[in-house]
Write an enzyme that holds these catalytic residues in place. Structure first.
Site, PDB file in Angstrom:
ATOM      1  N   ASP A   1       0.833  -1.211   0.000  1.00 23.39           N
ATOM      2  CA  ASP A   1       0.000   0.000   0.000  1.00 23.39           C
ATOM      3  C   ASP A   1       0.868   1.261   0.000  1.00 23.39           C
ATOM      4  OD1 ASP A   1      -2.337   1.420  -0.012  1.00 23.39           O
ATOM      5  OD2 ASP A   1      -2.826   1.090   2.096  1.00 23.39           O
TER       6      ASP A   1
ATOM      7  N   LEU B   1      10.206 -21.309  -4.558  1.00 22.63           N
ATOM      8  CA  LEU B   1       9.370 -20.239  -3.998  1.00 22.63           C
ATOM      9  C   LEU B   1       8.044 -20.207  -4.737  1.00 22.63           C
ATOM     10  CD1 LEU B   1       8.956 -17.511  -2.364  1.00 22.63           C
ATOM     11  CD2 LEU B   1      10.020 -16.368  -4.305  1.00 22.63           C
TER      12      LEU B   1
ATOM     13  N   HIS C   1       2.464   3.249  -9.008  1.00 25.73           N
ATOM     14  CA  HIS C   1       2.267   1.810  -9.232  1.00 25.73           C
ATOM     15  C   HIS C   1       3.443   1.230 -10.015  1.00 25.73           C
ATOM     16  CE1 HIS C   1      -1.616   2.171  -7.487  1.00 25.73           C
ATOM     17  NE2 HIS C   1      -2.187   2.815  -8.496  1.00 25.73           N
TER      18      HIS C   1
END
Ligand code: IPE
Ligand code: IPE
Ligand code: MG
Length: 241
Positions: free
Chosen positions: A17, A128, A34
């Site tokens: 955020d 992962l 972004h």
């Protein structure tokens, strides 16, 4: 960097955020933030690999985020597509499995097609699991599981079989996160101290870590601080130590 971290969480999740505020503070539009956030994603993935974190999930776009202006939404979808294309070789190189969890019906068709290709291509990678929560919300996830259970019951009735007993294990397996362990640690950047409809079922006993750092500024040293904090937590799961 600290070296005393002995307890590495199996699953770390991040609510990424603060992109908009980061961009505005620099006099840019929100998409600039972004864009910059993609670099933080790369750094987080690299750190997770280095530390041996087995599952890294990232909250990239919530169901509620569809309510933002069209320009921001389409910019975010384009950015997601570009990032998957650009990072595709990295997944192969570092044995990373990519998964997207969220309401695919709402996502652009070309993005869904790309994601499905990359998911299939990386399905056997096991160093992962990188899980991107896209068009996701915790309540949507729970509703989906409830609907699946409804179907199971209807099928059982139709076949004259007993109704399956609903317990926590069965319900957990009906969620879209099936097969992924609950997050041990959720990190939220940008100073907001709320869960914003994220992993509501899965976060029942998750350790929470909040930092003022805005997502585009989040780097390995910030991740390290979160792991250090986790390392010092005593998890009791309602029992006595
Ligand atoms: C997080 O940054 C990314 C998404 C929710 C898509 P924000 O866009 O929420 O940034 P702020 O919170 O407005 O600064
Ligand atoms: C949560 O951030 C969703 C993501 C990070 C993808 P928001 O910025 O949408 O959350 P609120 O509105 O501050 O709760
Ligand atoms: Mg926000």
């Amino acid at each position: 960097m600290t070296s005393e971290i002995t307890n590495i969480p199996t699953h770390v999740s991040i609510i990424m955020d603060g992109n908009g505020r980061w961009a505005c503070s620099k006099g840019h539009d929100r998409l600039f933030g972004h864009n910059a956030g993609v670099e933080s994603v790369k750094a987080a993935v690299e750190y997770a690999r280095e530390k041996g974190i087995r599952y890294l999930s990232l909250f990239a776009f919530s169901e509620e985020n569809w309510g933002r202006p069209d320009e921001e939404v389409s910019g975010l979808m384009d950015l997601m597509t570009k990032a998957v294309v650009n990072e595709r070789p990295t997944f192969a190189k570092y044995d990373i499995r990519l998964r997207i969890i969220g309401n695919r019906e709402q996502l652009p068709d070309d993005l869904v097609a790309l994601v499905e290709e990359v998911e299939a291509e990386t399905i056997s990678n096991s160093s992962l699991d990188l899980i991107i929560m896209l068009s996701y919300s915790g309540r949507w996830d729970i509703l989906e599981a409830a609907r699946r259970y409804g179907k199971m019951c209807a099928n059982a009735t139709n076949e004259g079989l007993p109704i399956p007993f609903l317990d926590q294990d069965l319900f957990t397996g009906l969620l879209n996160t099936d097969g992924i362990p609950d997050p041990d640690l959720i990190i939220r950047t940008s100073g907001e101290q709320r869960i914003s409809n994220y992993m509501l079922w899965q976060a029942a006993y998750t350790e929470l870590y909040f930092t003022e750092v805005l997502w585009p500024d989040f780097r390995k040293n910030d991740f390290d601080k979160a792991l250090e904090s986790f390392n010092n937590r005593q998890r009791r799961f309602g029992k006595l130590k």
